[in-house]
Design a protein around this motif. Structure first.
Motif, PDB file in Angstrom:
ATOM      1  N   ILE A  89      43.228   7.942 -74.495  1.00 27.00           N
ATOM      2  CA  ILE A  89      43.084   6.694 -75.250  1.00 27.00           C
ATOM      3  C   ILE A  89      43.097   7.016 -76.745  1.00 27.00           C
ATOM      4  O   ILE A  89      42.276   7.783 -77.235  1.00 27.00           O
ATOM      5  N   THR A  90      44.035   6.437 -77.462  1.00 26.88           N
ATOM      6  CA  THR A  90      44.169   6.662 -78.899  1.00 26.88           C
ATOM      7  C   THR A  90      43.183   5.777 -79.657  1.00 26.88           C
ATOM      8  O   THR A  90      43.051   4.586 -79.348  1.00 26.88           O
ATOM      9  N   VAL A  91      42.515   6.345 -80.633  1.00 29.55           N
ATOM     10  CA  VAL A  91      41.525   5.600 -81.418  1.00 29.55           C
ATOM     11  C   VAL A  91      42.173   5.026 -82.679  1.00 29.55           C
ATOM     12  O   VAL A  91      42.859   5.734 -83.422  1.00 29.55           O
ATOM     13  N   LEU A  92      41.956   3.728 -82.905  1.00 32.88           N
ATOM     14  CA  LEU A  92      42.392   3.066 -84.136  1.00 32.88           C
ATOM     15  C   LEU A  92      41.145   2.514 -84.816  1.00 32.88           C
ATOM     16  O   LEU A  92      40.519   1.583 -84.312  1.00 32.88           O
ATOM     17  N   GLN A  93      40.805   3.094 -85.940  1.00 33.81           N
ATOM     18  CA  GLN A  93      39.595   2.697 -86.665  1.00 33.81           C
ATOM     19  C   GLN A  93      39.946   1.596 -87.667  1.00 33.81           C
ATOM     20  O   GLN A  93      40.828   1.739 -88.500  1.00 33.81           O
ATOM     21  N   GLN A  94      39.248   0.468 -87.549  1.00 33.37           N
ATOM     22  CA  GLN A  94      39.486  -0.612 -88.505  1.00 33.37           C
ATOM     23  C   GLN A  94      38.729  -0.358 -89.813  1.00 33.37           C
ATOM     24  O   GLN A  94      37.682   0.304 -89.797  1.00 33.37           O
ATOM     25  N   PRO A  95      39.265  -0.838 -90.945  1.00 34.27           N
ATOM     26  CA  PRO A  95      40.513  -1.599 -91.066  1.00 34.27           C
ATOM     27  C   PRO A  95      41.735  -0.697 -90.925  1.00 34.27           C
ATOM     28  O   PRO A  95      41.737   0.444 -91.400  1.00 34.27           O
ATOM     29  N   ILE A  96      42.751  -1.193 -90.229  1.00 29.72           N
ATOM     30  CA  ILE A  96      43.990  -0.437 -90.039  1.00 29.72           C
ATOM     31  C   ILE A  96      44.904  -0.739 -91.224  1.00 29.72           C
ATOM     32  O   ILE A  96      45.386  -1.858 -91.383  1.00 29.72           O
ATOM     33  N   GLN A  97      45.120   0.271 -92.053  1.00 33.11           N
ATOM     34  CA  GLN A  97      45.865   0.077 -93.298  1.00 33.11           C
ATOM     35  C   GLN A  97      46.994   1.097 -93.434  1.00 33.11           C
ATOM     36  O   GLN A  97      47.101   2.036 -92.653  1.00 33.11           O
ATOM     37  N   ASN A  98      47.828   0.866 -94.446  1.00 36.01           N
ATOM     38  CA  ASN A  98      48.939   1.776 -94.753  1.00 36.01           C
ATOM     39  C   ASN A  98      49.818   2.033 -93.524  1.00 36.01           C
ATOM     40  O   ASN A  98      50.157   3.168 -93.198  1.00 36.01           O
ATOM     41  N   ILE A  99      50.194   0.952 -92.850  1.00 38.16           N
ATOM     42  CA  ILE A  99      51.012   1.047 -91.641  1.00 38.16           C
ATOM     43  C   ILE A  99      52.443   1.453 -91.982  1.00 38.16           C
ATOM     44  O   ILE A  99      53.023   0.972 -92.956  1.00 38.16           O
ATOM     45  N   TYR A 100      52.983   2.371 -91.183  1.00 37.26           N
ATOM     46  CA  TYR A 100      54.410   2.708 -91.259  1.00 37.26           C
ATOM     47  C   TYR A 100      55.113   1.849 -90.211  1.00 37.26           C
ATOM     48  O   TYR A 100      54.920   2.033 -89.014  1.00 37.26           O
ATOM     49  N   LEU A 101      55.904   0.876 -90.656  1.00 34.02           N
ATOM     50  CA  LEU A 101      56.543  -0.077 -89.753  1.00 34.02           C
ATOM     51  C   LEU A 101      58.003   0.297 -89.533  1.00 34.02           C
ATOM     52  O   LEU A 101      58.859   0.052 -90.383  1.00 34.02           O
ATOM     53  N   ALA A 102      58.253   0.923 -88.378  1.00 33.95           N
ATOM     54  CA  ALA A 102      59.621   1.264 -88.004  1.00 33.95           C
ATOM     55  C   ALA A 102      60.190   0.245 -87.022  1.00 33.95           C
ATOM     56  O   ALA A 102      61.402   0.212 -86.797  1.00 33.95           O
ATOM     57  N   ALA A 103      59.329  -0.575 -86.434  1.00 32.14           N
ATOM     58  CA  ALA A 103      59.773  -1.656 -85.545  1.00 32.14           C
ATOM     59  C   ALA A 103      60.076  -2.867 -86.417  1.00 32.14           C
ATOM     60  O   ALA A 103      59.209  -3.718 -86.654  1.00 32.14           O
ATOM     61  N   SER A 104      61.308  -2.954 -86.903  1.00 32.45           N
ATOM     62  CA  SER A 104      61.645  -3.982 -87.891  1.00 32.45           C
ATOM     63  C   SER A 104      61.446  -5.398 -87.357  1.00 32.45           C
ATOM     64  O   SER A 104      61.157  -6.328 -88.124  1.00 32.45           O
ATOM     65  N   ALA A 105      61.568  -5.580 -86.040  1.00 37.97           N
ATOM     66  CA  ALA A 105      61.400  -6.917 -85.469  1.00 37.97           C
ATOM     67  C   ALA A 105      59.961  -7.411 -85.589  1.00 37.97           C
ATOM     68  O   ALA A 105      59.700  -8.605 -85.444  1.00 37.97           O
ATOM     69  N   ALA A 106      59.021  -6.501 -85.861  1.00 41.50           N
ATOM     70  CA  ALA A 106      57.619  -6.904 -85.988  1.00 41.50           C
ATOM     71  C   ALA A 106      57.283  -7.395 -87.395  1.00 41.50           C
ATOM     72  O   ALA A 106      56.243  -8.037 -87.586  1.00 41.50           O
ATOM     73  N   MET A 107      58.125  -7.130 -88.372  1.00 43.21           N
ATOM     74  CA  MET A 107      57.823  -7.492 -89.753  1.00 43.21           C
ATOM     75  C   MET A 107      57.578  -8.995 -89.908  1.00 43.21           C
ATOM     76  O   MET A 107      56.659  -9.418 -90.630  1.00 43.21           O
ATOM     77  N   ASP A 108      58.379  -9.804 -89.240  1.00 43.87           N
ATOM     78  CA  ASP A 108      58.228 -11.248 -89.353  1.00 43.87           C
ATOM     79  C   ASP A 108      56.859 -11.692 -88.861  1.00 43.87           C
ATOM     80  O   ASP A 108      56.313 -12.693 -89.334  1.00 43.87           O
TER      81      ASP A 108
END
Length: 379
Positions: A89-108
């Motif tokens: 299980i991968t841990v994501l600590q909030q706040p989740i910032q400085n995201i690298y967005l390679a899934a361009s369809a998610a930008m919208d």
């Protein structure tokens, strides 16, 4: 040839159904008992999406499950990670910032939820964006280019403390990139929204990104607005018209959407019928399949309408542009009758406008094509 296409299509579709079923089983049979320190409370209500799930625990913890791909524990700011949690299980600590967005369809979806400030890195340059907010953010330096998905700038991403890399399923073809990210302790989430067979299922991924960035209310509002747009266009009679949706690749093949893809579903909701009603893929859960032109001709020559997908190979400026791609296209019924349309380049990135796109298809099918947003007639 047409019979061969049909027989193979049935076999491929059955294999695809099995693959989709396995992925959905991952969601439906997930285990919510992940730690003695976490008490399960409830799950996110999803109406259409089948490729992800969110389970909430007391004290604002949440578990995200992506179909057949990974689990992510969302840890609230200031809270600790349970010691007995499984290592997968991968841990994501909030706040989740400085995201690298390679899934361009998610930008919208980030734009629609007013969460664009959570994105710091893009796999596209400014001129690659058709979403004005994303393009402006890059021009202003708020979002910076950090290399394409298959060759990211690891040093840049590390130096600015990337909290999450969101990849599309193309990353599965370059697994070494995902592995390298994880070696640098950069969590990677693979967006599987393109595997959703219902267009509203794809749109519903906005709820996931809203949850990750703390914009759940905005995400609910954005989804509800899009659901209403679909209701308006889909509550109409069928037209009896068939539609082919494709583009011609550089090696002369026709790239066609699979029958179970969300775009054929949009054609159906608009009152049309996708010309390939049994076309699937042998093993990979991709959204398209490439056909030799003779095979494509056999299956699509009698389609009442053609929609040429410009998002990969560019827009058509004239009928001559289309016919230059293959002499066989001149024999198509839709070409002879002048029922050829082309998508605008921004169609794929406009994931929060699928209702408008479906409305455009409806207008095309009914001859009311004077005011289209994402389609235009090719003369």
């Amino acid at each position: 040839m047409k019979k061969i296409v049909g027989v193979l299509g049935v076999a491929f579709c059955l294999m695809l159904a099995g693959c989709a079923s396995q992925k959905q089983d991952t969601i439906e049979k997930r285990n919510t008992d992940i730690s003695k320190d976490l008490t399960y409370d409830h799950s996110m209500e999803l109406e259409y999406a089948k490729m992800f799930a969110v389970d909430y625990y007391q004290n604002d913890y949440a578990l995200v499950t992506i179909a057949d791909d990974g689990k992510y524990l969302i840890v609230p700011e200031g809270e600790s990670v349970p010691e007995d949690m499984d290592k997968d299980i991968t841990v994501l600590q909030q706040p989740i910032q400085n995201i690298y967005l390679a899934a361009s369809a998610a930008m919208d979806m980030f734009v629609a939820t007013d969460a664009l400030d959570a994105v710091r890195f893009s796999s596209l340059k400014a001129d690659g964006w058709y979403i004005e907010e994303a393009k402006k953010a890059m021009e202003d330096g708020d979002i910076i280019y950090a290399g394409k998905y298959s060759a990211p700038d690891y040093e840049m991403i590390l130096n600015e403390n990337c909290g999450l890399a969101i990849e599309n399923t193309m990353i599965l073809h370059t697994p070494e990139v995902k592995e390298q990210m994880e070696k640098f302790n950069i969590p990677v989430l693979v967006d599987h929204s393109s595997y959703e067979t219902n267009p509203l299922g794809r749109t519903e991924w906005v709820k996931l990104y809203g949850m990750l960035t703390g914009h759940e209310d905005q995400a609910e509002q954005a989804f509800d607005a899009e659901a209403k747009a679909f209701e308006q266009v889909s509550d109409q009679d069928a037209t009896g018209k068939t539609v082919a949706f494709f583009y011609i690749t550089t090696n002369g093949e026709a790239n066609v959407r699979k029958s179970a893809d969300y775009l054929p579903k949009m054609i159906e909701l608009a009152g049309g019928s996708y010309i390939f009603d049994d076309l699937g893929n042998e093993e990979e859960a991709t959204s398209t399949v490439s056909l030799q032109m003779e095979e494509f001709y056999a299956g699509a020559k009698d389609a009442d309408y053609i929609i040429y997908n410009s998002t990969i190979e560019g827009e058509l400026s004239s009928m001559q542009d289309l016919l230059a791609k293959s002499p066989l296209l001149e024999k198509f019924k839709a070409v002879k009758e002048g029922h050829v349309y082309c998508t605008t380049k921004n169609l794929y990135q406009s994931t929060m406008e699928l209702g408008t796109i479906t409305s455009d298809i409806r207008k095309m099918l009914t001859g009311d094509d004077a005011d289209l947003t994402y389609l235009y007639k090719v003369e």
